[in-house]
Design a protein around this motif. Structure first.
Motif, PDB file in Angstrom:
ATOM      1  N   LEU A  28       0.660  -1.166   0.062  1.00  0.00           N
ATOM      2  CA  LEU A  28       0.049  -0.036  -0.015  1.00  0.00           C
ATOM      3  C   LEU A  28       0.979   1.077   0.046  1.00  0.00           C
ATOM      4  O   LEU A  28       0.293   2.433  -0.329  1.00  0.00           O
ATOM      5  N   THR A  29       2.102   0.923   0.323  1.00  0.00           N
ATOM      6  CA  THR A  29       2.844   2.363   0.261  1.00  0.00           C
ATOM      7  C   THR A  29       4.152   2.161  -0.797  1.00  0.00           C
ATOM      8  O   THR A  29       4.704   0.954  -0.645  1.00  0.00           O
ATOM      9  N   LYS A  30       4.294   3.240  -1.336  1.00  0.00           N
ATOM     10  CA  LYS A  30       5.498   3.053  -2.514  1.00  0.00           C
ATOM     11  C   LYS A  30       6.160   4.479  -2.226  1.00  0.00           C
ATOM     12  O   LYS A  30       5.852   5.425  -2.235  1.00  0.00           O
ATOM     13  N   ASP A  31       7.464   4.148  -2.420  1.00  0.00           N
ATOM     14  CA  ASP A  31       8.553   5.225  -2.546  1.00  0.00           C
ATOM     15  C   ASP A  31       9.003   5.539  -3.963  1.00  0.00           C
ATOM     16  O   ASP A  31       9.384   4.614  -4.584  1.00  0.00           O
ATOM     17  N   PHE A  32       8.604   6.727  -4.530  1.00  0.00           N
ATOM     18  CA  PHE A  32       8.978   6.805  -5.959  1.00  0.00           C
ATOM     19  C   PHE A  32       9.992   7.957  -6.050  1.00  0.00           C
ATOM     20  O   PHE A  32      10.271   8.757  -7.087  1.00  0.00           O
ATOM     21  N   THR A  33      10.730   8.173  -4.754  1.00  0.00           N
ATOM     22  CA  THR A  33      11.808   9.168  -4.802  1.00  0.00           C
ATOM     23  C   THR A  33      12.880   9.154  -5.969  1.00  0.00           C
ATOM     24  O   THR A  33      12.941  10.369  -6.613  1.00  0.00           O
ATOM     25  N   SER A  34      13.211   8.138  -6.202  1.00  0.00           N
ATOM     26  CA  SER A  34      14.437   7.886  -7.352  1.00  0.00           C
ATOM     27  C   SER A  34      13.746   7.551  -8.633  1.00  0.00           C
ATOM     28  O   SER A  34      14.391   6.953  -9.520  1.00  0.00           O
ATOM     29  N   SER A  35      12.233   7.794  -9.001  1.00  0.00           N
ATOM     30  CA  SER A  35      11.638   7.200 -10.074  1.00  0.00           C
ATOM     31  C   SER A  35      12.139   8.070 -11.401  1.00  0.00           C
ATOM     32  O   SER A  35      12.607   9.263 -11.377  1.00  0.00           O
ATOM     33  N   PRO A  36      12.502   7.241 -12.395  1.00  0.00           N
ATOM     34  CA  PRO A  36      13.080   7.907 -13.650  1.00  0.00           C
ATOM     35  C   PRO A  36      11.927   8.750 -14.642  1.00  0.00           C
ATOM     36  O   PRO A  36      12.193   9.313 -15.633  1.00  0.00           O
ATOM     37  N   LEU A  37      10.651   8.647 -13.881  1.00  0.00           N
ATOM     38  CA  LEU A  37       9.376   8.906 -14.764  1.00  0.00           C
ATOM     39  C   LEU A  37       9.028  10.412 -14.243  1.00  0.00           C
ATOM     40  O   LEU A  37       7.889  10.958 -14.644  1.00  0.00           O
ATOM     41  N   HIS A  38       9.684  11.032 -13.342  1.00  0.00           N
ATOM     42  CA  HIS A  38       9.380  12.349 -12.802  1.00  0.00           C
ATOM     43  C   HIS A  38       9.578  13.362 -13.987  1.00  0.00           C
ATOM     44  O   HIS A  38      10.636  13.329 -14.688  1.00  0.00           O
ATOM     45  N   ARG A  39       8.499  13.910 -14.416  1.00  0.00           N
ATOM     46  CA  ARG A  39       8.405  14.976 -15.490  1.00  0.00           C
ATOM     47  C   ARG A  39       9.025  16.227 -15.312  1.00  0.00           C
ATOM     48  O   ARG A  39       9.354  17.029 -16.078  1.00  0.00           O
ATOM     49  N   PHE A  40       9.231  16.614 -14.089  1.00  0.00           N
ATOM     50  CA  PHE A  40       9.831  18.049 -13.903  1.00  0.00           C
ATOM     51  C   PHE A  40      11.191  18.342 -12.884  1.00  0.00           C
ATOM     52  O   PHE A  40      11.357  19.216 -12.486  1.00  0.00           O
ATOM     53  N   LYS A  41      11.928  17.062 -12.994  1.00  0.00           N
ATOM     54  CA  LYS A  41      12.995  17.156 -12.242  1.00  0.00           C
ATOM     55  C   LYS A  41      14.217  17.905 -13.170  1.00  0.00           C
ATOM     56  O   LYS A  41      15.131  18.314 -12.397  1.00  0.00           O
TER      57      LYS A  41
END
Length: 518
Positions: free
Chosen positions: A414-427
């Motif tokens: 139920l909990t997921k960490d997306f901090t290092s996701s390559p899919l961030h559009r605005f980084k």
């Protein structure tokens, strides 16, 4: 009061210094709570009685109300395509360009009292699906509409309106804002929240000159600056004070060196805070040293109704300042929703860091964005939208972060960490994605399409996701396309399902909402 009108109580807790009224906000000393006492009541029709229509019926208008004041109610939500004034009955019909724009408008005014000349008015969907007006009898209204449409499209009308000034194309995306009668403090965040209803605010610099608070505010598009000036010039931020005086700046781009409470570049979150008020760029200083001129420009200001509409949901409904970046999303379809689907949808409006679906209440979730501005942006665009068949509610959470489960504890995914996701559009600082943020719409923008993929391939792919493709159009280079689904809900669903879809040859499909129609 008319028998079919219903008073709907506001159910959103507000801080006392950001309560909406006929001006953009009530004065900071207003004492209103969310739990009774002087809780604000809304004069909004029960819109559930009529199915959605792009024609809005407005009643209880003040005597002698002008066409521009009525158009101002709908202007921030999209193109206004027709208007019919029934002055003898104190009523009007307003036709918007799309049903989606009308739904956004009605949803907004269920939470913010629609007002014209400080008088609450009633709005609801009309039974009419379009307006058919006698152009000869409605000539004055059509002239006003033509002028406003010209501004929205970045052009100028072909002829003058009787009693109205000529509207010229916007000379710059940068507005110079002077605050008169500043009885209460006005912050950079308040300005961003008010003006961002009209488009993407890129940069703001605030300063004091001749003991007067001023600001330079840059939009991504000069047309947005024109619309904001048209609607907000001469309006009060708080009751009877803090009057906005708006003119176009001679600058076309702002150079912001620090992100703090005096200046902000929303496209470059990595800028340092600096010490105190940042130094102003020489080109900016030169422009500021010009003598202040009268702001009685070529554009006549619209009514306070436009000012009320301009306070986007992210300000008017939240009462929170921008630091909190955590959202509470409720009324989710608990059988369908996943952390990944929330990451994809909310990721259209900011970089999602963490998602937690609540263990004991699986129709609710906490979503942590990169910062408060992104959280406010996502809330204003997604609150009231349909996801998996249910209308979701999005508010700012009291939590500052989303906690990850303790190590070794199974929370059923139920909990997921997306901090290092390559899919961030605005980084990426200065990314063009900052300039392409639009409300959910039936039309989707597709990019990163491989050369060998045909229109038929894409139509089939999106149809298989559970919707109906109504229209399709390739861009000239065929690497991008517009694809229109039959409803906004279908478009939301297909974006969730197909953004980052593997198209082969190392191409991942990019899907976002478009402001265009096919």
């Amino acid at each position: 009061m008319d028998g079919i009108a219903s008073d709907v109580a506001v159910g959103v807790k507000r801080s006392s210094d950001e309560l909406l009224s006929g001006s953009l906000y009530n004065s900071p000393n207003s004492s209103v709570t969310a739990n009774g006492g002087d809780s604000k009541k809304l004069r909004v029709e029960d819109s559930m009685d009529s199915p959605p229509s792009r024609v809005i019926h407005i009643r209880k208008l003040p005597n002698e109300v002008s066409e521009t004041e009525v158009i101002a109610l709908g202007l921030p939500f999209g193109k206004v395509t027709n208007i019919l004034m029934l002055k003898g009955k104190n009523q009007a019909f307003l036709e918007l360009g799309t049903e989606e724009a009308a739904v956004t408008m009605v949803n907004y005014y269920t939470a913010v009292t629609p007002q014209v000349r400080n008088v609450p008015v009633f709005i609801q969907y009309s039974n009419h699906k379009e307006l058919k007006t006698d152009s000869a009898l409605n000539q004055r209204a059509q002239a006003v509409l033509q002028a406003v449409s010209a501004v929205q499209e970045g052009g100028s009308p072909s002829s003058d309106m009787a009693g109205e000034s000529v509207l010229t194309p916007a000379p710059s995306p940068v507005l110079r804002i002077i605050i008169d009668n500043m009885f209460y403090p006005v912050t950079l965040d308040v300005l961003q929240q008010i003006f961002s209803k009209f488009g993407t605010v890129m940069k703001i610099i605030t300063f004091t000159k001749n003991n007067q608070f001023q600001a330079l505010l840059q939009f991504s598009d000069p047309v947005n600056a024109q619309q904001a000036k048209l609607s907000l010039d001469g309006q009060n931020i708080y009751n009877s004070c803090c009057t906005l005086r708006i003119d176009f700046s001679k600058l076309v781009n702002l150079n912001v060196k620090y992100n703090n409470d005096k200046s902000r570049d929303y496209t470059r979150p990595e800028l340092p805070a600096g010490d105190g008020q940042p130094p102003v760029d020489p080109s900016v200083a030169a422009a500021l040293n010009k003598d202040s001129t009268s702001l009685l420009g070529a554009i006549s200001p619209l009514s306070a109704a436009a000012a009320a509409a301009a306070a986007a949901g992210r300000v008017a409904l939240s009462g929170h300042s921008t630091p909190g970046g955590v959202l509470l999303v409720s009324n989710l379809n608990d059988e369908m929703v996943t952390p990944q689907s929330l990451f994809t949808l909310f990721g259209v409006y900011g970089d999602v860091q963490r998602v937690k679906i609540l263990y004991n209440k699986k129709d609710s979730a906490l979503i942590q964005m990169s910062d408060g501005n992104q959280a406010q942006l996502a809330m204003s665009h997604l609150n009231g939208q349909k996801m998996y068949g249910k209308i979701i509610r999005v508010t700012l959470s009291k939590h500052q972060t989303v906690q990850l489960p303790r190590e070794g504890l199974d929370d059923q995914g139920l909990t997921k960490d997306f901090t290092s996701s390559p899919l961030h559009r605005f980084k990426k600082p200065g990314s063009k994605n900052f300039q392409n943020i639009f409300p959910p719409s039936a039309t989707l923008h597709l990019s990163n399409i491989p050369d060998n993929v045909t229109e038929e391939d894409l139509r089939l792919l999106f149809s298989n996701s559970g919707g109906t493709v109504k229209a399709f159009k390739f861009f000239q280079d065929r690497k991008m396309a517009l694809l229109q689904m039959s409803t906004v809900e279908e478009a939301i669903q297909t974006l969730i399902d197909l953004h980052n879809y593997d198209m082969g040859r190392g191409h991942r499909l990019r899907v976002s909402f478009s402001k265009s129609t096919i």
